[in-house]
Design a protein around this motif. Structure first.
Motif, PDB file in Angstrom:
ATOM      1  N   PHE A  48      93.899   3.105  18.149  1.00  0.00           N
ATOM      2  CA  PHE A  48      92.499   3.817  18.458  1.00  0.00           C
ATOM      3  C   PHE A  48      91.673   2.800  19.446  1.00  0.00           C
ATOM      4  O   PHE A  48      91.887   1.655  19.746  1.00  0.00           O
ATOM      5  CB  PHE A  48      91.964   3.807  17.242  1.00  0.00           C
ATOM      6  CG  PHE A  48      92.276   4.905  16.341  1.00  0.00           C
ATOM      7  CD1 PHE A  48      91.827   6.136  16.605  1.00  0.00           C
ATOM      8  CD2 PHE A  48      93.134   4.439  15.435  1.00  0.00           C
ATOM      9  CE1 PHE A  48      92.575   7.132  15.532  1.00  0.00           C
ATOM     10  CE2 PHE A  48      93.623   5.192  14.610  1.00  0.00           C
ATOM     11  CZ  PHE A  48      93.409   6.595  14.918  1.00  0.00           C
ATOM     12  N   PHE A  49      90.751   3.218  20.190  1.00  0.00           N
ATOM     13  CA  PHE A  49      89.950   2.680  21.010  1.00  0.00           C
ATOM     14  C   PHE A  49      88.492   3.307  20.813  1.00  0.00           C
ATOM     15  O   PHE A  49      88.064   4.429  20.872  1.00  0.00           O
ATOM     16  CB  PHE A  49      90.306   3.148  22.589  1.00  0.00           C
ATOM     17  CG  PHE A  49      89.472   2.389  23.677  1.00  0.00           C
ATOM     18  CD1 PHE A  49      89.753   0.999  24.014  1.00  0.00           C
ATOM     19  CD2 PHE A  49      88.237   3.182  24.224  1.00  0.00           C
ATOM     20  CE1 PHE A  49      88.825   0.575  24.951  1.00  0.00           C
ATOM     21  CE2 PHE A  49      87.420   2.385  25.156  1.00  0.00           C
ATOM     22  CZ  PHE A  49      87.604   1.307  25.557  1.00  0.00           C
ATOM     23  N   ALA A  50      87.480   2.421  20.559  1.00  0.00           N
ATOM     24  CA  ALA A  50      86.102   2.709  20.338  1.00  0.00           C
ATOM     25  C   ALA A  50      85.429   2.152  21.353  1.00  0.00           C
ATOM     26  O   ALA A  50      85.373   1.434  22.042  1.00  0.00           O
ATOM     27  CB  ALA A  50      85.670   1.813  18.823  1.00  0.00           C
ATOM     28  N   ARG A  51      84.290   2.916  21.751  1.00  0.00           N
ATOM     29  CA  ARG A  51      83.507   2.811  22.714  1.00  0.00           C
ATOM     30  C   ARG A  51      81.975   3.311  22.272  1.00  0.00           C
ATOM     31  O   ARG A  51      81.794   4.474  21.816  1.00  0.00           O
ATOM     32  CB  ARG A  51      83.711   3.478  23.983  1.00  0.00           C
ATOM     33  CG  ARG A  51      82.753   3.761  25.132  1.00  0.00           C
ATOM     34  CD  ARG A  51      83.195   4.692  26.284  1.00  0.00           C
ATOM     35  NE  ARG A  51      82.973   5.920  25.878  1.00  0.00           N
ATOM     36  CZ  ARG A  51      83.093   6.895  26.760  1.00  0.00           C
ATOM     37  NH1 ARG A  51      83.189   6.526  28.172  1.00  0.00           N
ATOM     38  NH2 ARG A  51      82.784   8.180  26.580  1.00  0.00           N
ATOM     39  N   ALA A  52      81.073   2.242  22.563  1.00  0.00           N
ATOM     40  CA  ALA A  52      79.687   2.864  22.440  1.00  0.00           C
ATOM     41  C   ALA A  52      78.840   2.652  23.469  1.00  0.00           C
ATOM     42  O   ALA A  52      78.743   1.616  24.222  1.00  0.00           O
ATOM     43  CB  ALA A  52      78.795   1.942  21.387  1.00  0.00           C
ATOM     44  N   SER A  53      77.976   3.644  24.089  1.00  0.00           N
ATOM     45  CA  SER A  53      77.173   3.667  25.093  1.00  0.00           C
ATOM     46  C   SER A  53      75.708   3.140  24.482  1.00  0.00           C
ATOM     47  O   SER A  53      75.126   3.437  23.621  1.00  0.00           O
ATOM     48  CB  SER A  53      76.780   5.079  25.551  1.00  0.00           C
ATOM     49  OG  SER A  53      76.401   5.811  24.997  1.00  0.00           O
ATOM     50  N   VAL A  54      75.067   1.982  24.953  1.00  0.00           N
ATOM     51  CA  VAL A  54      74.021   1.361  24.788  1.00  0.00           C
ATOM     52  C   VAL A  54      72.992   1.473  25.860  1.00  0.00           C
ATOM     53  O   VAL A  54      73.089   1.209  26.834  1.00  0.00           O
ATOM     54  CB  VAL A  54      74.254  -0.106  24.402  1.00  0.00           C
ATOM     55  CG1 VAL A  54      72.970  -0.508  23.660  1.00  0.00           C
ATOM     56  CG2 VAL A  54      75.191  -0.235  23.308  1.00  0.00           C
ATOM     57  N   MET A  55      71.885   2.422  25.340  1.00  0.00           N
ATOM     58  CA  MET A  55      70.996   2.729  26.503  1.00  0.00           C
ATOM     59  C   MET A  55      69.619   2.271  26.329  1.00  0.00           C
ATOM     60  O   MET A  55      68.937   3.245  25.141  1.00  0.00           O
ATOM     61  CB  MET A  55      70.919   4.166  26.924  1.00  0.00           C
ATOM     62  CG  MET A  55      70.208   4.879  28.133  1.00  0.00           C
ATOM     63  SD  MET A  55      70.716   3.786  29.481  1.00  0.00           S
ATOM     64  CE  MET A  55      72.277   4.187  29.863  1.00  0.00           C
ATOM     65  N   PRO A  56      68.902   1.310  26.812  1.00  0.00           N
ATOM     66  CA  PRO A  56      67.395   1.328  26.507  1.00  0.00           C
ATOM     67  C   PRO A  56      66.852   2.310  27.270  1.00  0.00           C
ATOM     68  O   PRO A  56      66.861   2.703  28.136  1.00  0.00           O
ATOM     69  CB  PRO A  56      66.964  -0.043  27.147  1.00  0.00           C
ATOM     70  CG  PRO A  56      68.248  -0.912  27.377  1.00  0.00           C
ATOM     71  CD  PRO A  56      69.253   0.418  27.550  1.00  0.00           C
TER      72      PRO A  56
END
Lengths: 154, 79
Positions: A48-56
């Motif tokens: 598996f590959f996990a990804r999170a976009s983090v956007m102020p």
């Protein structure tokens, strides 16, 4: 500091605040086995590959993040279909930052972290909250898969 | 040149459903989804999320599935 004053500060210093968040997020994420590349947190949990976009956010002192998990095969298949097979052997972070990638199974969608820009420790507090939320969500997801596999062999 | 995907969309549901179906072995289901769900609603440009060259991603999924089904058919004939 009044709330509207604080928001104005956020708006004025957005670039610096973004930088402060990335600087705080990088070591916290690394400690949990995550990496930060181009505003994306990612973790290699093969298969598996996990990804999170983090956007102020632009106008208010809020950081929004979304987390998806996918198998490596998901992007490999997409690239095969789009005629971009060579992407499969590129650096792993491409699966997080690439424009032609999949989101996968959504574990967290648009969760908001409200910060107080007048507090000097907001980047570290936000970083801890974001990184630990992502890590816990992925762990719970992987646990559920293991549980399903155990269940299917009974 | 590739069209940049719409970055405001956090997901590409139709495309990802096709990929999931293919990975689960349902190539026909993926082809059906790419042919109908998208083409009926966006006949001018059959795309779920983005285009590559002059083709939309849904079109590329269709072509890939058709090739895959033909290959499997040939394998069955050859066996």
């Amino acid at each position: 500091m009044r709330a509207d004053q604080s928001e104005n500060e956020w708006l004025r210093n957005r670039k610096a605040e973004k930088r402060a968040l990335w600087e705080a997020l990088r070591p916290v994420a690394r400690g949990l086995g995550w990496r930060l590349t181009g505003g994306y947190l990612w973790s290699d949990r093969r298969p598996f590959f996990a990804r999170a976009s983090v956007m102020p956010q632009r106008l208010s002192p809020v950081i929004t993040f979304s987390l998806g998990v996918k198998t490596f095969a998901f992007d490999d298949l997409l690239w095969n279909i789009l005629g971009m097979q060579s992407n499969s052997s590129e650096r792993t972070s491409l699966r997080a930052t690439g424009a032609f990638t999949t989101f996968g199974y959504g574990l967290i969608r648009g969760r908001e972290v409200v910060v107080d820009p007048s507090s000097g420790s907001w980047p570290e507090e936000a970083a801890r909250e974001i990184a630990s939320s992502c890590d816990k969500a992925v762990d719970a997801f992987l646990e559920s898969i293991v549980g399903m596999r155990r269940g299917s062999t009974r | 040149m590739e069209d940049a995907p719409n970055r405001n969309r956090s997901t590409k549901p139709g495309l990802e459903e096709c990929l999931a179906r293919i990975l689960l072995g349902d190539v026909e289901g993926a082809l059906d989804l790419a042919q109908h769900k998208v083409r009926e609603t966006r006949p001018h440009r059959p795309a779920f999320a983005f285009g590559v060259g002059d083709k939309g991603d849904a079109e590329l999924v269709c072509e890939w599935c058709e090739r895959e089904l033909a290959r499997k058919g040939e394998e069955r004939h050859g066996a």
